[in-house]
Scaffold this motif. Structure first.
Motif, PDB file in Angstrom:
ATOM      1  N   ALA A 246       0.925  -1.411  -0.050  1.00  0.00           N
ATOM      2  CA  ALA A 246      -0.072  -0.016  -0.018  1.00  0.00           C
ATOM      3  C   ALA A 246       1.043   1.204   0.093  1.00  0.00           C
ATOM      4  N   HIS A 247       2.012   1.395   0.673  1.00  0.00           N
ATOM      5  CA  HIS A 247       2.898   2.380   0.701  1.00  0.00           C
ATOM      6  C   HIS A 247       3.589   2.719  -0.464  1.00  0.00           C
ATOM      7  N   ASP A 248       3.843   1.504  -1.206  1.00  0.00           N
ATOM      8  CA  ASP A 248       4.371   1.876  -2.366  1.00  0.00           C
ATOM      9  C   ASP A 248       3.412   2.304  -3.501  1.00  0.00           C
ATOM     10  N   ARG A 249       2.223   1.709  -3.477  1.00  0.00           N
ATOM     11  CA  ARG A 249       1.162   2.090  -4.336  1.00  0.00           C
ATOM     12  C   ARG A 249       1.023   3.609  -4.144  1.00  0.00           C
ATOM     13  N   ALA A 250       0.691   4.032  -3.090  1.00  0.00           N
ATOM     14  CA  ALA A 250       0.362   5.527  -2.596  1.00  0.00           C
ATOM     15  C   ALA A 250       1.590   6.492  -3.459  1.00  0.00           C
ATOM     16  N   LEU A 251       2.949   5.999  -3.294  1.00  0.00           N
ATOM     17  CA  LEU A 251       3.996   6.764  -3.764  1.00  0.00           C
ATOM     18  C   LEU A 251       3.755   6.590  -5.411  1.00  0.00           C
ATOM     19  N   LEU A 252       3.376   5.613  -6.019  1.00  0.00           N
ATOM     20  CA  LEU A 252       3.269   5.522  -7.493  1.00  0.00           C
ATOM     21  C   LEU A 252       2.020   6.622  -7.874  1.00  0.00           C
ATOM     22  N   ASP A 253       0.886   6.400  -6.869  1.00  0.00           N
ATOM     23  CA  ASP A 253      -0.254   7.307  -7.333  1.00  0.00           C
ATOM     24  C   ASP A 253       0.078   8.774  -7.369  1.00  0.00           C
ATOM     25  N   ALA A 254       1.076   8.904  -6.300  1.00  0.00           N
ATOM     26  CA  ALA A 254       1.620  10.536  -6.061  1.00  0.00           C
ATOM     27  C   ALA A 254       2.453  10.903  -7.378  1.00  0.00           C
ATOM     28  N   PHE A 255       3.264   9.917  -7.782  1.00  0.00           N
ATOM     29  CA  PHE A 255       4.124  10.288  -8.995  1.00  0.00           C
ATOM     30  C   PHE A 255       3.405  10.390 -10.298  1.00  0.00           C
ATOM     31  N   LEU A 256       2.213   9.508 -10.496  1.00  0.00           N
ATOM     32  CA  LEU A 256       1.407   9.790 -11.741  1.00  0.00           C
ATOM     33  C   LEU A 256       0.460  11.005 -11.567  1.00  0.00           C
ATOM     34  N   ALA A 257       0.226  11.348 -10.372  1.00  0.00           N
ATOM     35  CA  ALA A 257      -0.402  12.758 -10.252  1.00  0.00           C
ATOM     36  C   ALA A 257       0.391  13.858 -10.472  1.00  0.00           C
ATOM     37  N   GLN A 258       1.631  14.050 -10.012  1.00  0.00           N
ATOM     38  CA  GLN A 258       2.704  14.966 -10.416  1.00  0.00           C
ATOM     39  C   GLN A 258       2.840  14.984 -11.900  1.00  0.00           C
ATOM     40  N   GLN A 259       2.934  13.851 -12.582  1.00  0.00           N
ATOM     41  CA  GLN A 259       3.345  13.637 -13.946  1.00  0.00           C
ATOM     42  C   GLN A 259       2.220  14.387 -14.687  1.00  0.00           C
ATOM     43  N   ALA A 260       1.163  14.092 -14.334  1.00  0.00           N
ATOM     44  CA  ALA A 260      -0.180  14.499 -14.865  1.00  0.00           C
ATOM     45  C   ALA A 260      -0.146  16.080 -15.170  1.00  0.00           C
ATOM     46  N   ARG A 261       0.396  16.648 -14.122  1.00  0.00           N
ATOM     47  CA  ARG A 261       0.559  18.378 -13.974  1.00  0.00           C
ATOM     48  C   ARG A 261       1.769  18.860 -14.375  1.00  0.00           C
ATOM     49  N   ASP A 262       2.537  17.997 -14.842  1.00  0.00           N
ATOM     50  CA  ASP A 262       3.831  18.552 -14.869  1.00  0.00           C
ATOM     51  C   ASP A 262       4.567  19.276 -13.710  1.00  0.00           C
ATOM     52  N   GLY A 263       4.336  18.448 -12.553  1.00  0.00           N
ATOM     53  CA  GLY A 263       4.937  18.799 -11.399  1.00  0.00           C
ATOM     54  C   GLY A 263       6.310  17.963 -11.085  1.00  0.00           C
ATOM     55  N   ALA A 264       6.039  17.727  -9.561  1.00  0.00           N
ATOM     56  CA  ALA A 264       7.512  17.104  -9.234  1.00  0.00           C
ATOM     57  C   ALA A 264       7.630  15.561  -9.342  1.00  0.00           C
ATOM     58  N   ALA A 265       7.683  15.470 -10.866  1.00  0.00           N
ATOM     59  CA  ALA A 265       8.132  14.172 -11.140  1.00  0.00           C
ATOM     60  C   ALA A 265       8.915  14.015 -12.245  1.00  0.00           C
ATOM     61  N   ALA A 266       9.603  13.146 -12.632  1.00  0.00           N
ATOM     62  CA  ALA A 266      10.689  13.058 -13.722  1.00  0.00           C
ATOM     63  C   ALA A 266      10.548  11.584 -14.276  1.00  0.00           C
ATOM     64  N   GLU A 267      10.960  11.518 -15.603  1.00  0.00           N
ATOM     65  CA  GLU A 267      10.774  10.177 -16.053  1.00  0.00           C
ATOM     66  C   GLU A 267      12.116  10.094 -17.015  1.00  0.00           C
ATOM     67  N   GLY A 268      12.718   8.895 -17.088  1.00  0.00           N
ATOM     68  CA  GLY A 268      13.782   8.582 -17.927  1.00  0.00           C
ATOM     69  C   GLY A 268      15.197   8.635 -17.157  1.00  0.00           C
ATOM     70  N   LEU A 269      16.081   8.023 -17.715  1.00  0.00           N
ATOM     71  CA  LEU A 269      17.335   7.935 -16.714  1.00  0.00           C
ATOM     72  C   LEU A 269      18.085   9.090 -16.693  1.00  0.00           C
ATOM     73  N   SER A 270      18.466   9.962 -17.580  1.00  0.00           N
ATOM     74  CA  SER A 270      18.665  11.341 -17.475  1.00  0.00           C
ATOM     75  C   SER A 270      18.155  12.202 -16.454  1.00  0.00           C
ATOM     76  N   ALA A 271      16.970  12.224 -16.271  1.00  0.00           N
ATOM     77  CA  ALA A 271      16.110  13.189 -15.629  1.00  0.00           C
ATOM     78  C   ALA A 271      16.236  12.613 -14.151  1.00  0.00           C
ATOM     79  N   ALA A 272      16.409  11.190 -13.995  1.00  0.00           N
ATOM     80  CA  ALA A 272      16.452  10.766 -12.608  1.00  0.00           C
ATOM     81  C   ALA A 272      18.090  10.857 -12.036  1.00  0.00           C
ATOM     82  N   VAL A 273      18.877  10.596 -12.826  1.00  0.00           N
ATOM     83  CA  VAL A 273      20.349  10.930 -12.427  1.00  0.00           C
ATOM     84  C   VAL A 273      20.446  12.349 -12.054  1.00  0.00           C
ATOM     85  N   SER A 274      19.905  13.512 -12.850  1.00  0.00           N
ATOM     86  CA  SER A 274      20.131  14.739 -12.506  1.00  0.00           C
ATOM     87  C   SER A 274      19.478  14.964 -11.285  1.00  0.00           C
TER      88      SER A 274
END
Length: 367
Positions: A246-274
């Motif tokens: 449940a804890h991991d699912r909540a984190l994933l839901d938060a990631f998807l929500a931030q990603q949907a509004r161009d917020g505090a989320a990043a995708e791809g190796l380069s963005a994650a490393v940065s």
């Protein structure tokens, strides 16, 4: 998943010998100890070919097969550095193949994957074979275990065993219910799995505190648990297969929500490393790709991570090495106290297999 269990490993300087092997001692094998020794010899040769120092190899040899008290199919993960044991852990299932690696960073991803989904739970098995009446003779037997799945396959959690005269079961179920609530709270259980006699378990479930009743799943045909293995192991396997904590699912839901509004989320190796370089990652999401050949450059510190050697040297880091991407990412996560979530690809396919929930959005990206 919180990675605090890896902190002792990264407190030691490398290079590390990382070994994963099947140490099962099932009765189908004539001489299981000899089989374990033979597999270790192949891995020892692999370590020698990678330049492992004799002391680190000897330190691994001392630990291989020391898990004789663990029943059933399982494995070992052994990490050593400079002739000393850095970390030893039991694997809930044997590795898909025995592996050995010697390098600047420990190969920790197979261990992390074996610990997933890390679901905190309470398992209860109620037995009663007599006439369903509180006036009957005999006893109700109850076994319960609180733990984290699938670690309890090889590292049993807290166990409760009680035998109650059936005439006292209505009253005793209240008392046991409150005791079980305490154990569930201590492990922060998100699931309560109940099996056994329908009549006896029904009384117990109805007397569980409300905080637990809403989490109850009843299962049939629990079968006998092997001593030293998880209570209701086979039922838990079916129930938790493909499920995220449940804890991991909540984190994933938060990631998807931030990603949907161009917020505090990043995708791809380069963005994650940065983001890791700047300590901005709250949780990293990975599709597990053990066959991946992606590499990253690392230096002595957890935040010394980059896509290229030139980039890392431009930050003033002189001692640089190229390592597996997952090993480099894991060290950076532990060093920055970030979490890791292994995401099944059927649930979400991430670009380059990597995504990150950030602690804060990049101000330069805000309108």
């Amino acid at each position: 998943m919180r990675l605090s269990f890896l902190e002792p490993l990264y407190k030691r300087p490398g290079p590390f010998a990382s070994v994963y092997l099947d140490t099962s001692r099932d009765t189908a094998r004539e001489d299981p100890d000899a089989a374990v020794e033979l597999r270790w010899r192949h891995l020892r040769d692999a370590l020698m070919s990678e330049g492992a120092d004799p002391d680190s190899i000897t330190a691994v040899a001392r630990m291989v097969g020391c898990d004789t008290d663990v029943p059933g199919a399982h494995g070992q993960a052994v990490f050593t550095a400079h002739g000393r044991l850095a970390l030893l852990d039991e694997l809930p299932v044997p590795p898909a193949r025995d592996t050995a690696h010697f390098g600047t960073l420990p190969d920790t991803m197979p261990l992390i994957v074996q610990r997933a989904p890390a679901i905190r739970y309470l398992a209860i098995h109620v037995r009663y074979g007599g006439r369903h009446s509180t006036g009957a003779t005999g006893t109700v037997r109850i076994d319960a275990e609180a733990g984290i799945w699938p670690l309890t396959k090889v590292t049993p959690g807290y166990r409760l065993h009680e035998e109650i005269p059936v005439a006292d079961w209505l009253y005793a179920a209240d008392v046991i219910g409150r005791e079980l609530e305490g154990h569930a709270r201590r492990v922060e259980a998100e699931a309560v799995v109940v099996a056994g006699d329908v009549w006896a378990r029904g009384i117990l479930v109805n007397r569980l505190p409300a905080s637990l009743r809403g989490q109850v799943t009843t299962v049939e045909g629990a079968g006998e648990s092997q001593p030293g293995r998880a209570l209701l192991e086979h039922r838990l396997e079916s129930l938790f297969s493909g499920r995220m904590a449940a804890h991991d699912r909540a984190l994933l839901d938060a990631f998807l929500a931030q990603q949907a509004r161009d917020g505090a989320a990043a995708e791809g190796l380069s963005a994650a490393v940065s983001a890791l370089q700047r300590g901005r990652v709250k949780a990293l999401f990975l599709n597990n790709h053990p066959e991946s050949t992606l590499r990253l450059w690392v230096g002595p510190q957890p935040r010394h991570i980059a896509l290229t050697e030139q980039e890392l040297r431009s930050y003033g880091v002189e001692d640089v090495r190229e390592e597996r991407a997952d090993a480099a990412l894991t060290r950076a996560l532990v060093g920055t106290r970030s979490e890791l979530v292994v995401v099944p690809e059927q649930q979400l396919r991430l670009r380059e297999g990597v995504g990150a929930l950030l602690r804060y959005a990049d101000p330069s990206s805000l309108p």
